[in-house]
Design a protein around this motif. Structure first.
Motif, mmCIF file in Angstrom:
data_model
loop_
_atom_site.group_PDB
_atom_site.id
_atom_site.type_symbol
_atom_site.label_atom_id
_atom_site.label_comp_id
_atom_site.label_asym_id
_atom_site.label_seq_id
_atom_site.Cartn_x
_atom_site.Cartn_y
_atom_site.Cartn_z
ATOM 1 N N THR A 105 0.839 -1.193 0.000
ATOM 2 C CA THR A 105 0.000 0.000 0.000
ATOM 3 C C THR A 105 0.877 1.248 0.000
ATOM 4 O O THR A 105 2.036 1.200 0.437
ATOM 5 N N VAL A 129 3.406 3.763 3.391
ATOM 6 C CA VAL A 129 4.346 3.024 4.239
ATOM 7 C C VAL A 129 5.800 3.345 3.906
ATOM 8 O O VAL A 129 6.709 2.764 4.493
ATOM 9 N N TYR A 181 -4.290 7.816 6.358
ATOM 10 C CA TYR A 181 -3.241 6.809 6.218
ATOM 11 C C TYR A 181 -2.319 6.740 7.428
ATOM 12 O O TYR A 181 -1.990 5.654 7.904
ATOM 13 N N HIS A 196 -1.233 -0.804 8.604
ATOM 14 C CA HIS A 196 -0.102 -0.635 7.699
ATOM 15 C C HIS A 196 1.211 -1.164 8.277
ATOM 16 O O HIS A 196 2.162 -1.402 7.533
#
Length: 272
Positions: free
Chosen positions: A152, A155, A170, A178
């Protein structure tokens, strides 16, 4: 690709990976797939227009989950009782957990299995190590598989790849889920960068980092892989969303069909 080679799929009922599998089968490739419920995968493929005849001829479905070492071995290796084992030439993994809300200000979103990506990666590495020990002289470095994993955006420790409007989502709300993706990436990178080549279980690796996923697995639902913006970790493609089917098609077109040689060792961002 020779007629004996095949592509191994993990997480094949997930949107991106299922779409990639559909394109793989439609193109005539042979594949194996791990599935907790094989009937679910078959129904999904039928819904995508894949005939039972194609499934019977080109796809081997192994019942099990990513914690099942024997099942993973069956997905990765054919003719395992033969002196000439055939190992998957590529591994496509879209393993991931299901997001869940929880009553926590610090970690409002988690996943049903917080370490599923890391566990899957460790187990695949373990099984490949077992295979190379079992067949020490028959599988060369060039015959080891290339692994492609779906990670994703959000990160990266190198450069921000999430638009400003999504950074709270996020980096705060999705921070906990994550972490698992970051561990997965670290495990793969460490193995592919081993100074001792004999300890590397993969010939190479490609990490795909899509932006926020939308849509389902239907290959008819996307906008087409050629419309995607792509980038690398140092110069990422920054965007808000990307359709699962388009990610799956990109992986098929740029990795499965070609072997992914031009992307080995890269972290590829995909977005609309």
């Amino acid at each position: 690709m020779s007629s004996s080679q095949f592509i191994a799929f993990f997480g094949a009922t997930g949107g991106c990976t299922n779409a990639c599998l559909v394109h793989t089968l439609n193109a005539g490739f042979h594949a194996t797939a791990l599935a907790r419920t094989p009937s679910k995968l078959i129904d999904m493929l039928h819904g995508q227009g894949i005939s039972q005849a194609t499934i019977d001829a080109q796809l081997t479905i192994i019942k099990g989950d990513i914690s099942d070492i024997a099942a993973i071995k069956s997905v990765l290796l054919s003719n395992k009782d033969n002196s000439n084992p055939v190992l998957a030439s590529q591994i496509i993994s879209g393993i991931g957990g299901t997001p869940q809300l929880q009553r926590s200000l610090k970690k409002p979103v988690t996943i049903d299995n917080p370490e599923i990506c890391a566990t899957a990666t460790k187990n695949v590495i373990q099984v490949l190590q077992q295979i190379y020990t079992e067949f020490p002289t028959t599988i060369s470095q060039q015959q080891k598989p290339v692994i492609t994993v779906i990670s994703t955006t959000g990160v990266s420790d190198v450069k921000e790849d999430v638009p400003f409007g999504f950074q709270f989502l996020y980096h705060v709300l999705l921070a906990d889920p994550h972490k698992d993706k970051k561990v997965m990436e670290k495990l793969i990178t460490e193995n592919t960068q081993e100074s001792d080549a004999s300890k590397r279980v993969f010939r190479g690796a490609i990490i795909v980092r899509p932006s926020l996923l939308t849509g389902d697995h239907s290959v008819k639902g996307g906008k087409g892989w050629k419309k995607l913006k792509t980038g690398q970790e140092e110069k990422p493609a920054v965007g808000y969303t990307v359709h699962r089917a388009d990610v799956g098609q990109w992986i098929f077109e740029q990795v499965v069909k070609t072997g992914g040689e031009s992307y080995l060792g890269q972290r590829i961002t995909l977005t609309n």
